[in-house]
Motif scaffolding. Structure first.
Motif, mmCIF file in Angstrom:
data_model
loop_
_atom_site.group_PDB
_atom_site.id
_atom_site.type_symbol
_atom_site.label_atom_id
_atom_site.label_comp_id
_atom_site.label_asym_id
_atom_site.label_seq_id
_atom_site.Cartn_x
_atom_site.Cartn_y
_atom_site.Cartn_z
ATOM 1 N N SER A 249 12.694 -3.762 4.739
ATOM 2 C CA SER A 249 12.164 -3.315 3.451
ATOM 3 C C SER A 249 10.913 -2.477 3.711
ATOM 4 O O SER A 249 10.104 -2.802 4.586
ATOM 5 N N ARG A 250 10.753 -1.413 2.935
ATOM 6 C CA ARG A 250 9.599 -0.538 3.090
ATOM 7 C C ARG A 250 9.253 0.048 1.733
ATOM 8 O O ARG A 250 10.138 0.295 0.908
ATOM 9 N N THR A 251 7.956 0.264 1.483
ATOM 10 C CA THR A 251 7.513 0.764 0.173
ATOM 11 C C THR A 251 7.009 2.196 0.288
ATOM 12 O O THR A 251 6.425 2.594 1.296
ATOM 13 N N PHE A 252 7.219 2.945 -0.795
ATOM 14 C CA PHE A 252 6.894 4.373 -0.839
ATOM 15 C C PHE A 252 6.246 4.700 -2.182
ATOM 16 O O PHE A 252 6.562 4.076 -3.201
ATOM 17 N N GLY A 253 5.384 5.710 -2.186
ATOM 18 C CA GLY A 253 4.795 6.169 -3.436
ATOM 19 C C GLY A 253 3.290 6.070 -3.414
ATOM 20 O O GLY A 253 2.635 6.454 -2.437
ATOM 21 N N LEU A 254 2.718 5.534 -4.508
ATOM 22 C CA LEU A 254 1.274 5.432 -4.681
ATOM 23 C C LEU A 254 0.877 3.983 -4.937
ATOM 24 O O LEU A 254 1.720 3.159 -5.298
ATOM 25 N N PRO A 255 -0.411 3.645 -4.761
ATOM 26 C CA PRO A 255 -0.848 2.267 -5.025
ATOM 27 C C PRO A 255 -0.556 1.833 -6.459
ATOM 28 O O PRO A 255 -0.513 2.638 -7.382
ATOM 29 N N THR A 256 -0.377 0.532 -6.613
ATOM 30 C CA THR A 256 -0.041 -0.050 -7.918
ATOM 31 C C THR A 256 -1.290 -0.181 -8.792
ATOM 32 O O THR A 256 -2.405 0.172 -8.390
ATOM 33 N N ALA A 257 -1.097 -0.741 -9.989
ATOM 34 C CA ALA A 257 -2.189 -0.868 -10.962
ATOM 35 C C ALA A 257 -3.240 -1.882 -10.542
ATOM 36 O O ALA A 257 -4.407 -1.774 -10.925
ATOM 37 N N GLY A 258 -2.857 -2.887 -9.759
ATOM 38 C CA GLY A 258 -3.814 -3.907 -9.363
ATOM 39 C C GLY A 258 -3.953 -5.017 -10.380
ATOM 40 O O GLY A 258 -5.071 -5.401 -10.742
ATOM 41 N N ALA B 193 14.341 0.339 0.047
ATOM 42 C CA ALA B 193 13.108 1.086 -0.169
ATOM 43 C C ALA B 193 12.625 0.816 -1.589
ATOM 44 O O ALA B 193 13.387 0.975 -2.544
ATOM 45 N N VAL B 194 11.372 0.396 -1.727
ATOM 46 C CA VAL B 194 10.803 0.082 -3.033
ATOM 47 C C VAL B 194 9.773 1.148 -3.370
ATOM 48 O O VAL B 194 8.864 1.426 -2.572
ATOM 49 N N LEU B 195 9.909 1.741 -4.561
ATOM 50 C CA LEU B 195 9.025 2.824 -4.990
ATOM 51 C C LEU B 195 7.985 2.294 -5.976
ATOM 52 O O LEU B 195 8.331 1.577 -6.922
ATOM 53 N N THR B 196 6.723 2.641 -5.756
ATOM 54 C CA THR B 196 5.641 2.150 -6.615
ATOM 55 C C THR B 196 4.715 3.290 -7.017
ATOM 56 O O THR B 196 4.717 4.370 -6.421
ATOM 57 N N GLY B 197 3.915 3.008 -8.035
ATOM 58 C CA GLY B 197 2.930 3.972 -8.508
ATOM 59 C C GLY B 197 1.876 3.279 -9.349
ATOM 60 O O GLY B 197 1.897 2.049 -9.510
ATOM 61 N N PRO B 198 0.961 4.027 -9.933
ATOM 62 C CA PRO B 198 -0.153 3.420 -10.683
ATOM 63 C C PRO B 198 0.271 2.695 -11.948
ATOM 64 O O PRO B 198 -0.514 1.920 -12.492
ATOM 65 N N GLU B 199 1.496 2.921 -12.440
ATOM 66 C CA GLU B 199 1.978 2.171 -13.601
ATOM 67 C C GLU B 199 2.754 0.913 -13.212
ATOM 68 O O GLU B 199 3.154 0.140 -14.082
ATOM 69 N N THR B 200 2.962 0.697 -11.926
ATOM 70 C CA THR B 200 3.601 -0.547 -11.469
ATOM 71 C C THR B 200 2.573 -1.660 -11.622
ATOM 72 O O THR B 200 1.562 -1.674 -10.923
ATOM 73 N N ALA B 201 2.815 -2.583 -12.535
ATOM 74 C CA ALA B 201 1.755 -3.536 -12.882
ATOM 75 C C ALA B 201 2.318 -4.918 -13.159
ATOM 76 O O ALA B 201 3.459 -5.071 -13.590
ATOM 77 N N SER B 202 1.508 -5.935 -12.905
ATOM 78 C CA SER B 202 1.750 -7.317 -13.302
ATOM 79 C C SER B 202 3.117 -7.797 -12.826
ATOM 80 O O SER B 202 3.335 -7.967 -11.639
ATOM 81 N N ALA B 203 4.078 -8.010 -13.750
ATOM 82 C CA ALA B 203 5.406 -8.452 -13.322
ATOM 83 C C ALA B 203 6.068 -7.414 -12.418
ATOM 84 O O ALA B 203 6.856 -7.765 -11.532
ATOM 85 N N GLY B 204 5.775 -6.139 -12.633
ATOM 86 C CA GLY B 204 6.278 -5.109 -11.730
ATOM 87 C C GLY B 204 5.735 -5.293 -10.326
ATOM 88 O O GLY B 204 6.454 -5.121 -9.337
ATOM 89 N N GLU B 205 4.448 -5.649 -10.231
ATOM 90 C CA GLU B 205 3.863 -5.913 -8.914
ATOM 91 C C GLU B 205 4.428 -7.192 -8.307
ATOM 92 O O GLU B 205 4.617 -7.277 -7.084
ATOM 93 N N ALA B 206 4.701 -8.193 -9.134
ATOM 94 C CA ALA B 206 5.306 -9.422 -8.615
ATOM 95 C C ALA B 206 6.697 -9.147 -8.057
ATOM 96 O O ALA B 206 7.095 -9.722 -7.039
ATOM 97 N N THR B 207 7.446 -8.256 -8.715
ATOM 98 C CA THR B 207 8.758 -7.870 -8.197
ATOM 99 C C THR B 207 8.614 -7.167 -6.856
ATOM 100 O O THR B 207 9.376 -7.414 -5.915
#
Length: 386
Positions: free
Chosen positions: A304-313, A280-294
């Motif tokens: 695999s499944r993702t949880f939380g909020l949309p990323t920074a974009g 399970a991968v947790l994301t939010g609005p501060e997940t950005a750039s290299a974090g989004e690539a990960t």
């Protein structure tokens, strides 16, 4: 790339998530995924023949050469280059720089050209800003060690790993790899990877930490404006970028003057006691750039499944171009692809399961609704059922 060898690493640059304001420190914003570095001096760059630079008005030769070089880089390498009227951009830039005598006199014109790209992950840094973001330099008043991955067990059978940004690279991968090994001694049936505080930096130490969870094969790719792809692959702990294996210690570049990085990746070939677990991968609005690539490296991975909020974009790769006067151009050159070929750019990535949370939830841990949702899903998977 025009000259020199590829540098698939390196610089972390902070960009405030609201408004794209360039800053010198990484505590409040997103950081770039550096794709390549370019030479510090002016070099020729191939550009379209139909967009010559206008004749400058009262500019010195140095100022003209400097501005032309930066405009050539933007036109030749930007991911957004095919939708830009470059003749108009050049006219406006040289009009802005009329009378420029020094390279610094062209900065406003460069800002104007960068703004024309309308890309939140591309920006131009003055020399003082570029010097302040040196990854080897400590921020004034900084105390203690830089953050590294941490982890613990959730309940009795779920491993939890949290990745901070890679603002300080040496030791990051080694510390994270040890966290995974330590947790795996308890033989967890599933894993949570928390990227909610991962504002970016360098992707490769992060993928090295998570190699036992990701599994071998193609993890993703960079794709350029012309469609060329540079794949990210993992084989028995060794990350390769476009077929080139990432060295453990990154050597210095004598051409650009960039220093080397010790302990960059570990070639993490550790094999889990329970291979191919659900993640399970947790994301939010501060997940950005290299974090989004990960995050993207897990997209398309089975179980695999993702949880939380949309990323920074900011799911794009940047080239770093040091200029002759110490300024730095950070230029978005690639979009990201996941292992299935799906393309990501500067649009927030929505989770599979939206779960609202606050900063307080992330800090306190216990009672975090995103961790609770991830745990519930993991415990429902075949690997975690009695």
């Amino acid at each position: 790339m025009t000259t020199g060898r590829n540098r698939w690493v390196l610089l972390s640059v902070s960009v405030a998530l609201a408004g794209g304001l360039v800053t010198a420190t990484g505590s409040t914003g997103a950081t770039t995924t550096a794709v390549t570095a370019a030479p510090a001096a002016h070099r020729s760059v191939e550009v379209a023949a139909d967009a010559p630079s206008p004749q400058p008005t009262g500019m010195s030769a140095d100022a003209k050469q400097y501005l032309t070089y930066v405009l050539d880089l933007l036109q030749d390498k930007s991911l957004d280059r095919h939708r830009i009227d470059w003749a108009q951009v050049r006219r406006e830039a040289f009009a802005q720089a009329a009378g420029a005598r020094t390279t610094a006199d062209t900065y406003d014109a460069i800002d104007l050209a960068v703004q024309a790209l309308d890309n939140p992950h591309t920006f131009f840094m003055r020399p003082e800003q570029a010097a302040a973001m040196d990854p080897s330099a400590e921020a004034p008043g900084a105390t203690g060690s830089p953050p590294v991955p941490r982890g613990h067990l959730v309940g009795q059978q779920i491993g939890y790993v949290s990745l901070p940004p890679t603002d300080k690279i040496p030791g990051y991968a080694r510390a994270g790899a040890q966290v995974v090994r330590t947790l795996d001694a308890s033989r967890p049936c599933g894993w949570i990877v928390d990227l909610r505080e991962d504002t970016g930096g360098a992707i490769w130490p992060q993928l090295d930490v998570l190699a036992p969870l990701l599994g071998d094969g193609r993890l993703g790719a960079f794709v350029y404006a012309d469609g060329k792809q540079i794949s990210w692959e993992l084989n028995k702990g060794q990350l390769s970028i476009g077929g080139d294996v990432m060295p453990k210690d990154y050597p210095p570049d004598l051409e650009t003057g960039e220093s080397g990085i010790e302990d960059y990746v570990t070639h993490n070939a550790y094999v889990l006691h329970r291979p191919r677990p659900p993640v399970a991968v947790l994301t939010g609005p501060e997940t950005a750039s290299a974090g989004e690539a990960t995050l993207i490296a897990f997209r398309g991975r089975p179980e695999s499944r993702t949880f939380g909020l949309p990323t920074a974009g900011l799911a794009t790769g940047n080239g770093t171009y040091p200029l002759s006067d110490g300024a730095l151009l950070i230029l978005t050159e690639t979009a990201d692809l996941d292992r299935t070929g799906r393309r990501y750019t500067n649009t927030p990535i929505a989770p599979d399961e939206r779960v609202d949370f606050t900063d307080r939830d992330v800090v306190r841990g216990a009672g975090d609704p995103v961790i609770d949702a991830a745990r519930k899903w993991l415990e429902s998977r075949p690997a975690c059922r009695p």
